[in-house]
Design a protein around this motif. Structure first.
Motif, PDB file in Angstrom:
ATOM      1  N   ILE A   1       0.638  -1.045  -0.193  1.00  0.00           N
ATOM      2  CA  ILE A   1       0.157   0.376  -0.713  1.00  0.00           C
ATOM      3  C   ILE A   1       0.856   1.366   0.402  1.00  0.00           C
ATOM      4  CG2 ILE A   1      -1.727   1.731   1.324  1.00  0.00           C
ATOM      5  CD1 ILE A   1      -2.944  -1.422   2.185  1.00  0.00           C
ATOM      6  N   ALA A   2       1.735   1.480   1.174  1.00  0.00           N
ATOM      7  CA  ALA A   2       3.186   2.440   0.421  1.00  0.00           C
ATOM      8  C   ALA A   2       3.408   2.942  -0.266  1.00  0.00           C
ATOM      9  CB  ALA A   2       3.689   2.071   2.116  1.00  0.00           C
TER      10      ALA A   2
ATOM     11  N   SER B   1      -2.787  -0.131  -8.950  1.00  0.00           N
ATOM     12  CA  SER B   1      -3.220   0.887  -8.442  1.00  0.00           C
ATOM     13  C   SER B   1      -3.840   0.634  -7.611  1.00  0.00           C
ATOM     14  CB  SER B   1      -3.466   2.165  -9.220  1.00  0.00           C
ATOM     15  OG  SER B   1      -4.573   1.649 -10.132  1.00  0.00           O
ATOM     16  N   LEU B   2      -3.695   2.437  -6.556  1.00  0.00           N
ATOM     17  CA  LEU B   2      -4.446   1.868  -5.181  1.00  0.00           C
ATOM     18  C   LEU B   2      -6.081   2.298  -6.004  1.00  0.00           C
ATOM     19  CD1 LEU B   2      -2.067   3.924  -2.453  1.00  0.00           C
ATOM     20  CD2 LEU B   2      -3.231   1.348  -2.855  1.00  0.00           C
ATOM     21  N   THR B   3      -7.317   1.651  -5.327  1.00  0.00           N
ATOM     22  CA  THR B   3      -8.475   2.512  -5.751  1.00  0.00           C
ATOM     23  C   THR B   3      -8.843   3.216  -4.531  1.00  0.00           C
ATOM     24  OG1 THR B   3      -9.455   1.236  -3.736  1.00  0.00           O
ATOM     25  CG2 THR B   3      -8.858  -0.339  -6.194  1.00  0.00           C
TER      26      THR B   3
ATOM     27  N   GLY C   1      -8.513   2.599  -1.108  1.00  0.00           N
ATOM     28  CA  GLY C   1      -7.091   2.725  -0.960  1.00  0.00           C
ATOM     29  C   GLY C   1      -6.593   3.704  -0.355  1.00  0.00           C
ATOM     30  N   ILE C   2      -6.611   4.484  -1.686  1.00  0.00           N
ATOM     31  CA  ILE C   2      -6.117   6.028  -1.542  1.00  0.00           C
ATOM     32  C   ILE C   2      -6.945   6.545  -0.151  1.00  0.00           C
ATOM     33  CG2 ILE C   2      -6.047   8.390  -1.614  1.00  0.00           C
ATOM     34  CD1 ILE C   2      -6.671   6.837  -5.041  1.00  0.00           C
ATOM     35  N   ASP C   3      -7.937   6.475   0.464  1.00  0.00           N
ATOM     36  CA  ASP C   3      -8.566   7.151   1.722  1.00  0.00           C
ATOM     37  C   ASP C   3      -7.679   6.048   2.640  1.00  0.00           C
ATOM     38  OD1 ASP C   3     -10.640   8.727   2.788  1.00  0.00           O
ATOM     39  OD2 ASP C   3     -11.795   6.467   3.581  1.00  0.00           O
ATOM     40  N   PHE C   4      -7.868   5.110   2.152  1.00  0.00           N
ATOM     41  CA  PHE C   4      -6.716   3.922   3.815  1.00  0.00           C
ATOM     42  C   PHE C   4      -5.718   5.345   4.244  1.00  0.00           C
ATOM     43  CE2 PHE C   4      -4.646   0.476   5.339  1.00  0.00           C
ATOM     44  CZ  PHE C   4      -5.435   0.590   6.360  1.00  0.00           C
ATOM     45  N   GLN C   5      -4.983   5.937   4.034  1.00  0.00           N
ATOM     46  CA  GLN C   5      -3.628   5.980   3.508  1.00  0.00           C
ATOM     47  C   GLN C   5      -4.102   7.350   4.550  1.00  0.00           C
ATOM     48  OE1 GLN C   5      -0.335   6.227   2.453  1.00  0.00           O
ATOM     49  NE2 GLN C   5      -2.201   4.634   1.615  1.00  0.00           N
ATOM     50  N   THR C   6      -5.117   7.515   4.958  1.00  0.00           N
ATOM     51  CA  THR C   6      -5.563   8.878   6.394  1.00  0.00           C
ATOM     52  C   THR C   6      -5.599   8.039   7.526  1.00  0.00           C
ATOM     53  OG1 THR C   6      -7.188  10.421   4.910  1.00  0.00           O
ATOM     54  CG2 THR C   6      -7.101   9.782   7.642  1.00  0.00           C
TER      55      THR C   6
END
Length: 110
Positions: free
Chosen positions: A30-31, A83-85, A88-93
């Protein structure tokens, strides 16, 4: 008067997150994908510590859980990009908050 009861939290939603992240190497993948889309070989080079089969397994696991998008371009040879969905992008928070927590407590051993 009755004593005040502490508010009881239901953390069952966290269990579903831990199921996703329980896959070995999920955090690293993910990172790495948070930097942008990557083809499998590029991702494998960037995550040299992760064996090929393990990377395949974690990508499949993250795709099944809606974190990673696998896009196949019908070229010769076939090009596959990960790629991140949006999920997945929202999970960065959440990951950033976990990182802050770890940094806050890293100097305290136990």
């Amino acid at each position: 008067m009755e004593p005040l009861q502490e508010e009881v939290h239901d953390f069952s939603n966290i269990c579903s997150v831990l199921t996703i992240l329980g896959a070995k190497w999920a955090f690293l993948v993910i990172a790495e994908l948070s930097k942008g889309p990557k083809r499998f070989k590029q991702l494998h080079r960037d995550l040299v510590i992760v064996k090929t089969q393990s990377l395949t397994d974690v990508l499949r696991h993250l795709e099944q859980n809606g974190i990673v998008l696998r896009e196949v371009t019908p070229t010769v040879p076939i090009m596959v990009e990960y790629s991140l969905t949006e999920k997945g992008i929202d999970f960065q928070t959440a990951l950033k908050e976990m990182d802050k927590w770890a940094k806050r407590w890293e100097s305290i051993n136990h």
